[in-house]
Design an enzyme around this catalytic site. Structure first.
Site, mmCIF file in Angstrom:
data_model
loop_
_atom_site.group_PDB
_atom_site.id
_atom_site.type_symbol
_atom_site.label_atom_id
_atom_site.label_comp_id
_atom_site.label_asym_id
_atom_site.label_seq_id
_atom_site.Cartn_x
_atom_site.Cartn_y
_atom_site.Cartn_z
ATOM 1 N N GLU A 1 2.121 10.704 3.321
ATOM 2 C CA GLU A 1 1.635 11.150 2.101
ATOM 3 C C GLU A 1 0.162 11.578 1.943
ATOM 4 O O GLU A 1 -0.076 12.716 1.539
ATOM 5 C CB GLU A 1 1.797 10.011 1.053
ATOM 6 C CG GLU A 1 1.488 10.522 -0.421
ATOM 7 C CD GLU A 1 1.626 9.671 -1.608
ATOM 8 O OE1 GLU A 1 0.807 9.521 -2.417
ATOM 9 O OE2 GLU A 1 2.269 8.757 -1.443
ATOM 10 N N HIS B 1 10.582 5.403 3.903
ATOM 11 C CA HIS B 1 10.310 4.383 4.760
ATOM 12 C C HIS B 1 11.154 2.940 4.324
ATOM 13 O O HIS B 1 10.676 2.077 4.061
ATOM 14 C CB HIS B 1 8.991 3.923 4.388
ATOM 15 C CG HIS B 1 7.871 5.163 4.942
ATOM 16 N ND1 HIS B 1 6.439 5.165 4.544
ATOM 17 C CD2 HIS B 1 8.100 6.059 5.821
ATOM 18 C CE1 HIS B 1 6.033 6.436 5.253
ATOM 19 N NE2 HIS B 1 6.864 6.569 6.009
ATOM 20 N N ASN C 1 4.133 0.472 -0.043
ATOM 21 C CA ASN C 1 4.204 -0.383 -1.204
ATOM 22 C C ASN C 1 4.687 -1.772 -0.886
ATOM 23 O O ASN C 1 4.545 -2.522 -1.587
ATOM 24 C CB ASN C 1 5.035 0.577 -2.306
ATOM 25 C CG ASN C 1 6.520 0.604 -1.968
ATOM 26 O OD1 ASN C 1 7.149 -0.316 -2.596
ATOM 27 N ND2 ASN C 1 7.028 1.661 -1.216
ATOM 28 N N HIS D 1 7.679 11.941 0.893
ATOM 29 C CA HIS D 1 6.152 11.745 0.836
ATOM 30 C C HIS D 1 5.452 12.975 0.708
ATOM 31 O O HIS D 1 4.127 12.634 0.876
ATOM 32 C CB HIS D 1 5.881 10.979 2.172
ATOM 33 C CG HIS D 1 6.734 9.489 2.399
ATOM 34 N ND1 HIS D 1 7.782 9.465 3.388
ATOM 35 C CD2 HIS D 1 6.550 8.448 1.807
ATOM 36 C CE1 HIS D 1 8.235 8.132 3.353
ATOM 37 N NE2 HIS D 1 7.450 7.675 2.660
#
Length: 333
Positions: A148, A63, A246, A96
């Site tokens: 994910e 990402h 994240n 993911h």
């Protein structure tokens, strides 16, 4: 074996917020690429070298907008589903992870597949399968719609319930309170995840923990570094994309830990000069899917605004490296 070695943080306290304090940058270490992202990006690069363009990648390999655009320019075609890939072509699965249904769909269309799933995500998949075999209710803490989460839940859809943060706890129902375990998406906020676990345990006192931490070492390490520097920062700039879980979490962690302001940017050009007005200390970090060149661009921009002093804030030394998928290992230099 631990992937992080605690080090001296080394922040020199300053008169932050005062007019005569020197302008400085606190640069978080570790930051940027984790082992899983490095492996995934190199997987696509080696596949291009070995097979030539075009190759297909299901979803974004990681990402990060810059990474995706750069690979697209080199002949990578990103698709949402395997049915968009021509029969018999090569497709890479992203870091993911994917569900068994995606593997089955690819096999039905005779696709050649290379799985770039992060090994730490694969570990969570294996946990989901193991506890489903033992007939547990699996409470998967994560963000609805994240790739994910979809991949992990797809390993045992009859046993997995998604818990999207503390507010999702009240919606959970289980068959047997003696057989309940929680797992998590690897890129979450450590603190928010533990708050969710605490609330789940209030409802289900016999809730079991996963065999080992599901939140990946890199996510945790980057949050720790931000927590260390945030109280000293008038502003924290996180380099990362908005669909990077994240990276978004790093902004939240910075604000919670005491930064007066925090923003997420893909590129240095997105930094608003107004953010720097009256600011003496800027913290800089980057998400686990961000190449260092993008951080360097932000540091160059800050130097143009007289933030020339750069002080590393080191909370861990990451040494973990993952092998490439077996199809490409002989191509690794």
């Amino acid at each position: 074996m631990s992937s992080a070695i605690p080090l001296n943080v080394g922040i020199v306290r300053s008169a932050a917020g005062t007019a005569d304090a020197p302008k400085r940058v606190l640069l978080a270490e570790p930051r940027g690429y984790c082992a899983g992202v490095d492996r995934a990006v190199e997987t696509v690069e080696k596949a291009l070298e070995k097979h030539g363009a075009p190759i297909y990648v299901r979803k974004e390999i990681v990402h990060n907008r810059h990474v995706v655009e750069t690979l697209r320019e080199r002949g990578v075609i990103f698709v949402d589903e395997t049915d968009e890939v021509p029969n018999g072509a090569l497709v890479v699965f992203s870091a993911h992870g994917v569900s068994p249904a995606v593997h089955e769909s690819a096999a039905e269309r005779n696709l050649h597949t290379i799985d770039a799933t992060c090994p730490l995500v694969t570990k969570v998949h294996q946990e989901a399968k193991r506890f489903a075999r033992d007939d547990f209710d699996i409470l998967l803490i994560g963000h609805e719609g994240h790739e994910e989460v979809e991949g992990t839940a797809g390993e045992a859809p009859e046993h997995v319930q998604l818990v999207d943060g503390p507010d999702g706890v009240d919606k959970v129902t289980v068959r047997d309170e003696n057989k309940v375990i929680w797992l998590s998406q690897t890129t979450l906020s450590v603190d928010e995840t533990m708050e969710t676990v605490h609330r789940l345990r209030e409802r289900f006192p016999l809730l079991q923990d996963p065999p080992s931490d599901d939140i990946c070492y890199a996510t945790s390490n980057r949050q720790t570094a931000v927590k260390a520097m945030a109280p000293e920062c008038d502003l924290v700039i996180v380099v990362g994309s908005r669909n990077s879980s994240n990276s978004v979490r790093l902004v939240e962690v910075a604000l919670t830990a005491g930064a007066r302001a925090a923003y997420l940017v893909d590129y240095a050009r997105e930094v608003d000069p107004a953010w720097l007005e009256g600011v003496r200390t800027v913290g800089v970090t980057s998400g686990a899917s961000v190449p260092e060149i993008l951080v360097e661009g932000v540091l160059d921009l800050l130097a143009e605004h007289e933030f020339g002093e750069v002080m590393p804030v080191t909370t861990a030394n990451e040494t973990l490296v993952f092998s490439l998928p077996r199809e490409l290992r002989t191509a690794r230099s």
